[in-house]
Design an enzyme around this catalytic site. Structure first.
Site, short mmCIF file in Angstrom:
data_model
loop_
_atom_site.label_atom_id
_atom_site.label_comp_id
_atom_site.label_asym_id
_atom_site.label_seq_id
_atom_site.Cartn_x
_atom_site.Cartn_y
_atom_site.Cartn_z
N HIS A 84 0.82 -1.22 0.00
CA HIS A 84 0.00 0.00 0.00
C HIS A 84 0.86 1.27 0.00
CE1 HIS A 84 0.10 -0.06 4.57
NE2 HIS A 84 0.06 1.24 4.40
N ASP A 206 1.28 -7.67 2.34
CA ASP A 206 1.37 -6.23 2.06
C ASP A 206 2.83 -5.78 1.88
OD1 ASP A 206 0.89 -3.55 1.79
OD2 ASP A 206 -0.46 -3.40 3.51
N SER A 610 4.10 2.18 8.44
CA SER A 610 3.88 1.21 7.38
C SER A 610 5.17 0.99 6.63
CB SER A 610 2.82 1.71 6.41
OG SER A 610 1.56 1.36 6.87
N1 ARG Z 1 -4.59 0.42 7.80
C1 ARG Z 1 -3.32 0.50 7.14
C2 ARG Z 1 -2.80 1.93 7.27
O1 ARG Z 1 -3.30 2.67 8.03
C3 ARG Z 1 -3.40 0.03 5.73
C4 ARG Z 1 -4.06 0.96 4.78
C5 ARG Z 1 -4.11 0.52 3.36
N2 ARG Z 1 -5.13 -0.47 3.11
C6 ARG Z 1 -6.44 -0.21 2.85
N3 ARG Z 1 -7.28 -1.19 2.71
N4 ARG Z 1 -6.92 1.01 2.73
O2 ARG Z 1 -2.35 2.62 6.46
N1 GLU Z 2 -1.11 1.32 7.66
C1 GLU Z 2 -0.52 2.38 8.43
C2 GLU Z 2 0.44 3.20 7.59
O1 GLU Z 2 0.27 3.38 6.43
C3 GLU Z 2 0.13 1.80 9.62
C4 GLU Z 2 -0.92 1.34 10.50
C5 GLU Z 2 -1.04 2.24 11.70
O2 GLU Z 2 -1.64 3.31 11.63
O3 GLU Z 2 -0.48 1.78 12.71
O4 GLU Z 2 1.33 3.82 8.08
#
Ligand code: ARG
Ligand code: GLU
Length: 673
Positions: A84, A206, A610
């Site tokens: 991502h 990921d 991330s």
């Molecule tokens: N939750 C993760 C973060 O905060 C992954 C985000 C990307 N994935 C998604 N399904 N939107 O960034």
């Molecule tokens: N998916 C998040 C990012 O893009 C990390 C997840 C979180 O917020 O801990 O940084």
């Protein structure tokens, strides 16, 4: 003052050691934590983590694309990050003929690696405290200019810690020749998509793979075919030995934003007003986009990234509100503030001043957030900005072309109707100009319909700079200008960072540090390099429901469903599963021969982490961080060690996918495995 604060830091570190895994520590001060880290299983020294005299792990960590983290895993600048995080670059390189997003991509040699225009990574050269230089009258700009003159490709910034009590200079090397080496298909890299996002158990691969290139002298340089793979001072060694519950883990990366020291008033603003408002607004937007996506495969693709972006914070905020309520954060903060008042009567005025400052700025900050979540979600206004930018005619046409590629007028019309209606109902900073437009059409809803009926800028065919000059969309954008002026003083990352509030936070946090010796004060995350450490651990998800810390390929096969887009794995993965030909990546877990996929740990992380390297006690790479669990999402405000878990893609799954799905064994050899 600097010395005093440092003493406070050190004191809190010693009295607090061996207690919590909470905290995101500055690498240059990590020696104050090293005793605690060693007691928990870390075998290296503080110098191995950060040194300016010799190569250290910090030389292998990168800030990726300005908002994620990545890690270098070979002598030739091979770089791992999340799928991502690489998503934008992968999408930009994808076409209908070469749809790398859907089918994946694996270069077979350096020559096949794909340049990613605009993608940059930063590697920290060093950090140093500059509080005294600023106090002595040097300006930020002077400090930055001096630092940037030190070397080729140097970029510097001065960041404040503890609400401005301490300032640090960060000097980076900026690399702009970064190439895509490989990515799994979305069905692996985004497996489970928004349904599984923020959720454990998780089965997402990921990750994506890039390479940093440098000039003949191994210095940062613009893209050139003659550039060579960058030779880093240090890279991460990969461990394929795997993890088990209780093992030490450390995360080295760039967490973006936390607010651990805010007062009860600010927490209430978040959990009672800001988050609920933003959640409701995004629910409306997601419904509109989702309905349109369900009608056509083309729209589903056009709005995929937009939907994922909106849904990510939307889902996180819901968990955050629940978490704050579950932990009773407001009540806890109130009690803490009462104790502070009792024990520091001469400083109690700081809390009163903070409360008054929040009150003074609440309307402004709410209007800023409301504007961001409503008006800014109306996409067509962007073509007005394109038309009147200072770019060349050709560049404007190209920008417009790119914009319309993923734009559907009918979807945007519905968004505009919904968001302008909400803005009219909730906003108190509405400009006279916009009010007049609303009034002329019987209100915001009627105006929005009229606007989309009458604009000529709805498609590329109608877009010209000439047409934009007298288009109603331009009139709309003009009517927004006074609003933007009015919200400008409140346009800060967090409510508490508005200068009128922050100036009270500075003495308050200083007073806290002098008073509360039992608390480990780490500076809030601000997209600067940090260390967090903890251990692999499951957790009690609900009464009687314990979640194990590791998932496997079995779970992917259970979720696999060709009928559901987000759970439709590539056939090649099904084939490997059928033959159980897992090669060196197979393990026996819970009585089954399988492949490890993800695991969780107690590291304190947030957005920006991330892609961060997750290392074991020997400093070897065991996984790539990519998310937090649903019960953790309030940790930006209150971290709870019994509940909070970060989610990591097991490095063995990364290698398995490279090998068995991507056929990219040469990269595994390059990593020396
Ligand atoms: N939750 C993760 C973060 O905060 C992954 C985000 C990307 N994935 C998604 N399904 N939107 O960034
Ligand atoms: N998916 C998040 C990012 O893009 C990390 C997840 C979180 O917020 O801990 O940084």
């Amino acid at each position: 003052m600097k010395r005093l604060l440092l003493i406070v830091l050190l004191l809190s570190a010693t009295t607090f050691s061996a207690v919590a895994d909470k905290g995101m520590w500055l690498p240059s001060l990590i020696s104050s934590r090293i005793k605690d880290m060693k007691s928990k299983g870390f075998k290296l020294s503080a110098e191995d983590i950060y040194s300016i005299n010799k190569a250290s792990l910090k030389d292998a960590v990168v800030l990726f694309d300005g908002g994620c983290t990545g890690e270098i895993v070979s002598e030739k600048g091979l770089l791992l990050t999340n799928h991502h995080c690489g998503y934008d670059a992968i999408q930009a390189l994808s076409t209908v003929e070469h749809d790398y997003l859907t089918y994946g991509f694996w270069a077979k040699s350096h020559a096949e690696e794909l340049p990613c225009p605009g993608l940059k990574v930063h590697i920290l050269v060093r950090m140093e405290e500059v509080t005294e230089r600023l106090a002595a009258g040097e300006s930020k700009e002077q400090i930055i200019a001096k630092a940037e003159a030190e070397g080729v490709g140097f970029r510097a910034s001065v960041e404040s810690m503890y609400y401005g009590n301490i300032a640090y200079l960060f000097i980076y090397r900026e690399f702009s020749d970064v190439r895509l080496v490989g990515t799994p298909p979305s069905a692996i890299g985004k497996f489970g998509a928004d349904n599984d996002n923020w959720i454990w158990p998780r089965h997402t691969g990921d990750f994506s793979v890039f390479r940093i290139y440098a000039n003949e002298q191994n210095e940062p340089a613009e893209y050139s075919a003659s550039n060579k793979p960058y030779k880093p001072a240090r890279h991460f060694k990969v461990s394929t030995k795997g993890v088990k519950e209780g093992d030490f883990t450390m995360i080295y990366g760039f967490p973006g934003n936390t607010q651990e020291y805010i007062t009860s008033d600010a927490v209430r603003y978040i959990s009672e007003l800001s988050d609920p408002t933003k959640i409701a607004l995004r629910t409306e937007r997601l419904d509109i986009i989702g309905r349109a996506q369900a009608t056509s495969a083309k729209i589903r693709l056009q709005y995929a990234a937009k939907h994922a972006n909106i849904a990510n914070a939307w889902k996180k905020w819901q968990g955050e509100v629940k978490g704050i309520n579950r932990l009773g954060t407001v009540a806890k903060k109130l009690a803490y503030e009462e104790r502070f008042r009792r024990e520091n009567p001469d400083k109690a005025y700081l809390l009163d001043s903070l409360a008054a400052a929040y009150e003074r700025n609440a309307e402004g900050y709410f209007n800023y957030e409301l504007y961001s979540e409503t008006i800014r979600g109306i996409e067509l206004q962007r073509v007005v900005n394109i038309a009147f930018s200072s770019a060349s005619e050709e560049a404007k046409m190209a920008a417009a072309e790119l914009f319309y590629k993923d734009f559907v007028l009918e979807v945007d019309r519905q968004l505009a109707v919904a968001m302008l209606t909400q803005y009219e109902a909730k906003g108190t900073f509405i400009s006279e100009e916009l009010k007049a437009l609303f009034a002329a059409h019987g209100g915001a809803k009627g105006y929005a319909e009229w606007l989309y009926d009458n604009t000529k800028l709805g498609s590329m065919e109608g877009f010209t700079v000439e047409a934009a000059k007298c288009d109603p969309m331009t009139e709309f954008v003009m009517a927004l200008q006074p609003i933007m002026q009015r919200i400008k003083p409140y346009t800060y990352r967090n409510f508490s960072n508005i200068p009128d509030i922050e100036r009270w936070f500075r003495p308050y946090v200083k007073a806290l540090m002098e008073w509360d010796k039992s608390r480990a004060f780490f500076p809030d995350a601000n997209l600067t390099l940090r260390v967090a450490y903890g251990k692999v651990a499951g957790y009690e998800y609900a009464d009687g429901e314990y979640h194990l810390p590791q998932t496997t390929l079995e779970g992917i096969m259970e979720k696999d469903n060709p009928e559901i887009y987000d759970y439709n794995i590539p056939q090649s993965l099904r084939d490997v599963y059928a033959t159980k030909d897992y090669g060196r990546w197979g393990v026996t877990m819970n009585g089954k021969y399988t492949v490890p996929v993800c695991f969780i740990a107690t590291n304190h992380t947030t957005g920006g982490n991330s892609g961060s390297p997750v290392i074991n006690g020997n400093g070897e790479l065991i996984g790539i961080n990519f998310d937090r669990t649903w019960l953790s999402t309030m940790s930006d405000i209150e971290f709870d060690e019994t509940l909070c878990r970060n989610i990591i893609c097991d490095i063995r799954y990364v290698l398995f996918v490279m090998d068995k799905v991507g056929g990219a064994g040469w990269l595994i050899d390059e990593m020396g495995i």
